[in-house]
Write a protein that holds these residues in place. Structure first.
Motif: not given
Ligand SMILES: Cc1cc2nc3c(=O)[nH]c(=O)nc-3n(C[C@H](O)[C@H](O)[C@H](O)COP(=O)(O)O)c2cc1C
Length: 171
Positions: A10-12, A14-17, A56-61
């Motif tokens: 899953a990715t938002r 692209g880095s996890t992809q 990836p983790l986003f906003m603690f989830r």
């Molecule tokens: C808005 C935002 C919120 C994030 N929240 C968290 C978080 O709560 N915990 C964490 O460990 N990383 C957090 N990250 C870091 C992301 O996990 C990291 O940028 C990851 O490489 C994104 O993956 P993606 O490019 O595949 O979407 C956050 C990043 C962003 C941009």
């Protein structure tokens, strides 16, 4: 059963992809048959003998696609070896507290699925690019500079070790 391994991501941004692509490439170099797919496109696990999940983790989830995938495929996942990785920490230089917090967030998310017992579980550094953030996240985000903490050597080493662990389930 086939000897095919699913690498689902899953990715938002692209880095996890890209990490999932490196994991898939390494597993293939180790002789495994691999299917690389976004998790949300996977309908059934019937054709797979093992599953690797990265999000990836986003906003603690953990990414919602990953949480949904675990709920949706619970039964099939309990019948196959499952490996999990997450991307999180982005502070450069290295910030031990951030890594501990990210790991605690992932552990908390996975605790919602007590039936899940991954054969391997890893946290990798993530990538942060403020230029990619859209409204309203761009307003909520702090003024952290761009960073890329993905350690490709660590990613490939993890995948090589995983290939050895998965081998018995594939033969
Ligand atoms: C808005 C935002 C919120 C994030 N929240 C968290 C978080 O709560 N915990 C964490 O460990 N990383 C957090 N990250 C870091 C992301 O996990 C990291 O940028 C990851 O490489 C994104 O993956 P993606 O490019 O595949 O979407 C956050 C990043 C962003 C941009």
């Amino acid at each position: 059963m086939s000897s095919l391994v699913l690498v689902g991501y899953a990715t938002r941004y692209g880095s996890t992809q890209e990490v999932a692509e490196a994991v898939a490439a390494t597993l293939r170099e180790c002789g495994l048959e691999v299917d690389l797919q976004p998790m949300r496109k996977v309908r059934t696990l019937a054709g797979y003998s093992a599953v690797v999940l990265g999000a990836p983790l986003f906003m603690f989830r953990w990414h919602k696609d990953a949480l949904r995938f675990l709920s949706r495929h619970r039964e099939a996942l309990t019948e196959r070896p499952v490996a999990v990785f997450a991307l999180g920490p982005t502070h450069d230089p290295y910030d031990e507290k951030e890594w501990q917090d990210s790991r605690a967030q992932l552990d908390k998310e996975l605790a919602k699925f007590p039936w899940l017992t991954p054969v391997a579980l890893e946290m990798f550094g993530g990538k942060y690019d403020p230029a990619k953030l859209r409204f309203p996240i761009n307003l909520l985000a702090g003024k952290e500079p761009a960073s890329d903490l993905r350690d490709w050597t660590a990613v490939r080493a993890w995948a090589s070790n995983l290939a050895v662990k998965l081998q018995p389930a594939l033969s």
